[in-house]
Design an enzyme around this catalytic site. Structure first.
Site, mmCIF file in Angstrom:
data_model
loop_
_atom_site.group_PDB
_atom_site.id
_atom_site.type_symbol
_atom_site.label_atom_id
_atom_site.label_comp_id
_atom_site.label_asym_id
_atom_site.label_seq_id
_atom_site.Cartn_x
_atom_site.Cartn_y
_atom_site.Cartn_z
ATOM 1 N N VAL A 102 10.410 -9.119 34.636
ATOM 2 C CA VAL A 102 9.256 -8.816 33.785
ATOM 3 C C VAL A 102 7.953 -9.055 34.530
ATOM 4 O O VAL A 102 7.036 -8.216 34.499
ATOM 5 C CB VAL A 102 9.292 -9.654 32.491
ATOM 6 C CG1 VAL A 102 8.002 -9.475 31.688
ATOM 7 C CG2 VAL A 102 10.498 -9.261 31.640
ATOM 8 N N THR B 288 9.596 -13.665 26.589
ATOM 9 C CA THR B 288 10.111 -13.618 25.224
ATOM 10 C C THR B 288 10.281 -15.044 24.711
ATOM 11 O O THR B 288 11.059 -15.820 25.266
ATOM 12 C CB THR B 288 11.461 -12.878 25.177
ATOM 13 O OG1 THR B 288 11.278 -11.549 25.669
ATOM 14 C CG2 THR B 288 12.001 -12.819 23.758
ATOM 15 N N LEU C 235 10.472 -3.369 28.007
ATOM 16 C CA LEU C 235 10.909 -2.590 29.159
ATOM 17 C C LEU C 235 12.428 -2.478 29.194
ATOM 18 O O LEU C 235 13.133 -3.466 28.994
ATOM 19 C CB LEU C 235 10.423 -3.245 30.458
ATOM 20 C CG LEU C 235 8.916 -3.488 30.569
ATOM 21 C CD1 LEU C 235 8.614 -4.249 31.860
ATOM 22 C CD2 LEU C 235 8.154 -2.177 30.525
ATOM 23 N N GLU D 116 15.559 -1.973 31.558
ATOM 24 C CA GLU D 116 15.928 -1.999 32.967
ATOM 25 C C GLU D 116 16.481 -0.640 33.359
ATOM 26 O O GLU D 116 17.258 -0.023 32.651
ATOM 27 C CB GLU D 116 16.955 -3.098 33.226
ATOM 28 C CG GLU D 116 16.370 -4.491 33.083
ATOM 29 C CD GLU D 116 17.303 -5.562 33.612
ATOM 30 O OE1 GLU D 116 17.889 -5.379 34.698
ATOM 31 O OE2 GLU D 116 17.460 -6.584 32.926
ATOM 32 N N LYS E 1 9.155 -8.728 18.836
ATOM 33 C CA LYS E 1 10.059 -8.623 19.986
ATOM 34 C C LYS E 1 11.499 -8.902 19.572
ATOM 35 O O LYS E 1 12.423 -8.122 19.882
ATOM 36 C CB LYS E 1 9.619 -9.604 21.077
ATOM 37 C CG LYS E 1 10.599 -9.785 22.215
ATOM 38 C CD LYS E 1 10.765 -8.528 23.051
ATOM 39 C CE LYS E 1 11.646 -8.806 24.259
ATOM 40 N NZ LYS E 1 11.829 -7.616 25.104
ATOM 41 N N ALA F 7 28.991 4.926 21.350
ATOM 42 C CA ALA F 7 30.064 3.928 21.364
ATOM 43 C C ALA F 7 30.434 3.556 22.796
ATOM 44 O O ALA F 7 30.317 4.359 23.724
ATOM 45 C CB ALA F 7 31.285 4.466 20.628
ATOM 46 N N GLY G 168 24.883 -5.498 27.077
ATOM 47 C CA GLY G 168 24.755 -6.674 27.939
ATOM 48 C C GLY G 168 23.318 -6.815 28.371
ATOM 49 O O GLY G 168 22.399 -6.400 27.667
ATOM 50 N N CYS H 85 18.422 -9.227 27.690
ATOM 51 C CA CYS H 85 17.680 -9.270 26.424
ATOM 52 C C CYS H 85 18.564 -9.326 25.183
ATOM 53 O O CYS H 85 18.504 -10.289 24.428
ATOM 54 C CB CYS H 85 16.743 -8.062 26.339
ATOM 55 S SG CYS H 85 15.404 -8.098 27.535
ATOM 56 N N ARG I 177 23.710 -9.631 34.439
ATOM 57 C CA ARG I 177 23.669 -10.579 33.317
ATOM 58 C C ARG I 177 24.369 -9.995 32.087
ATOM 59 O O ARG I 177 24.029 -8.939 31.610
ATOM 60 C CB ARG I 177 22.223 -10.949 33.000
ATOM 61 C CG ARG I 177 21.608 -11.907 34.002
ATOM 62 C CD ARG I 177 20.145 -12.177 33.729
ATOM 63 N NE ARG I 177 19.311 -11.019 34.057
ATOM 64 C CZ ARG I 177 17.975 -11.034 33.996
ATOM 65 N NH1 ARG I 177 17.349 -12.142 33.614
ATOM 66 N NH2 ARG I 177 17.286 -9.964 34.312
#
Length: 440
Positions: free
Chosen positions: A12, A122, A154, A156, A205, A253, A258, A261, A328
């Site tokens: 970020v 956040t 944003l 990714e 957020k 689907a 993941g 966020c 992540r």
């Protein structure tokens, strides 16, 4: 043009600083990681994000963008300071504000003039007030500090595009003059700006990410039912998404969401709700469905093979989504661990994320440098990330390279009609299986 400092050169912070420099501001990004700053000074991005490298190089040359480890240097003549440090999840699921608080104390220690502080990280509702209190307790009364909430939205893989083509910019402040300063900074983006009170901005957020996560889990729940009834989730999603009240985005689907966020923010909002005595049971179900989706392909494989022990498997795609190297909460992590726990042998390929994957995944996984070498000799392939390179890989090559051309597609990359015409066993999410048990 404003003189701006950004604390933190993670995802970020770096994207924020670079894009602010692109619209004409003088930006200094400061980070305690000396190696990262050394790379950035040389114009090298430490993260993969399409278009980011080019903007870093461009704005360093223009003299709009600087990087340093020195806070005195970063804060000299600065008018606005952005805090864009990590807010990791604690063991309880609540947000760890250690780095935000440390950043605020660092600013208080070094700043010697009135400044507007922008919280880009956040953070839970009420954090901006806590940060303001830190300044009030740690600086002289003749230095005026205002704190403004400016959450990021944003995605990714498309963060540069989102910065210049976003749906809205949220500015939360209880001080009109401070809000006006941040509004003027952001006007060159030509994105609609919404000014709210501070607490509402913080909540926007979490509410946004939770709603999007809910849409993903909802369609995955419908996909489960479609499989039992013989319906096709692609056609169901298309029909549902045509309703303008619902919309088609985030109705695809797959094996779950993941990234940095959605998993963290949904759990954080549940904790926030519990703290005020309003349990958010709907969001708890969203997380439960997402967790089930991550092992969906392994369940299908066990139904197909009976036992996975001794089988050679390939995972194509490791990042949590295409066009990023971010691992992540990636679905591939649980998929790989489950396959190994079941006695399978695993090879894996990703165009970008292999280095980050090696830091997380079991060392017994063999990483390859091409799709061909990954799928050669495999008993089955699992598609975990819908990279363009993977989608466009010729399907006949699976037949040529694999021991048995069996594909478990966690992202529904191919149409059912297309797969019907190929000698490949094909299992996807929420759709009928194709050529089931063709290779016994």
């Amino acid at each position: 043009m404003k003189n701006i400092a950004v604390i933190g050169t993670g995802y970020v912070g770096l994207v924020t600083g670079v894009c602010l420099s692109e619209i004409g501001h003088k930006v200094t990004c400061v980070d305690i990681d000396k190696q990262k700053v050394k790379l950035l000074k040389n114009g090298v991005s430490p993260i993969y994000e399409p278009g980011l490298q080019e903007l870093i190089e461009k704005n360093i040359k223009k003299g709009n963008l600087y990087f340093t480890n020195n806070y005195n240097e970063a804060f000299q003549d600065v008018e606005v300071i952005y805090i864009a440090v990590g807010t990791p999840q604690s063991e309880s699921g609540s947000v760890n504000l250690q780095y935000v608080e440390e950043a605020a104390k660092t600013i208080a220690h070094f700043i010697n003039h009135s400044t507007v502080i922008v919280i880009k990280s956040t953070v839970p509702v009420g954090t901006n007030e806590k940060v303001l209190e830190i300044f009030q307790n740690n600086i002289s009364s003749d230095i005026k500090i205002d704190v403004v909430s400016n959450p990021e939205f944003l995605r990714e893989g498309s963060a540069i595009y989102d910065s210049f083509h976003g749906d809205r910019i949220i500015i939360g402040s209880d001080n009109k003059n401070a809000a006006k300063i941040i509004e003027e900074i952001n006007k060159p983006f030509q994105v609609p700006i919404l000014i709210t009170d501070t607490r509402s901005a913080e909540m926007i957020k979490y509410a946004s990410n939770a709603f999007l996560a809910m849409k993903i889990s909802f369609i995955n729940g419908i996909a489960e039912i479609c499989e039992k009834l013989g319906a096709n989730i692609e056609e169901v999603s298309n029909g549902v998404g045509k309703d303008k009240r619902i919309g088609s985005q985030f109705l695809k689907a797959g094996i779950g969401y993941g990234g940095s966020c959605f998993p963290k923010d949904t759990l954080a909002l549940i904790n926030i709700a519990n703290e005020v005595g309003e349990p958010f049971n709907l969001l708890t179900s969203v997380i439960d469905i997402n967790n089930r989706q991550r092992t969906k392909l392994v369940k299908k494989a066990k139904e197909r093979f009976g036992t996975l022990r001794g089988k050679q498997f390939t995972i194509l795609g490791l990042a949590f989504k295409p066009n990023t190297d971010d691992m992540r909460e990636a679905a591939s992590i649980e998929l790989a661990k489950e396959l190994i726990n079941e006695g399978g042998k695993v090879k894996a390929y990703d165009p970008i994320a292999i280095d980050n994957a090696k830091k997380i995944l079991n060392s017994s996984i063999h990483f390859t440098d091409s799709i061909e070498s990954a799928v050669k000799g495999a008993d089955a392939v699992f598609i975990a990330t819908e990279w363009k390179e993977i989608i466009e890989f010729p399907l006949q090559r699976y037949k040529e390279l694999m021991s048995s051309p069996i594909i478990f597609d966690g992202r529904n990359c191919y149409s059912i009609e297309e797969m019907k015409n190929l000698p490949i066993e094909y299992y996807s999410i929420g759709r009928p299986s194709i050529n089931q048990f063709l290779y016994k």
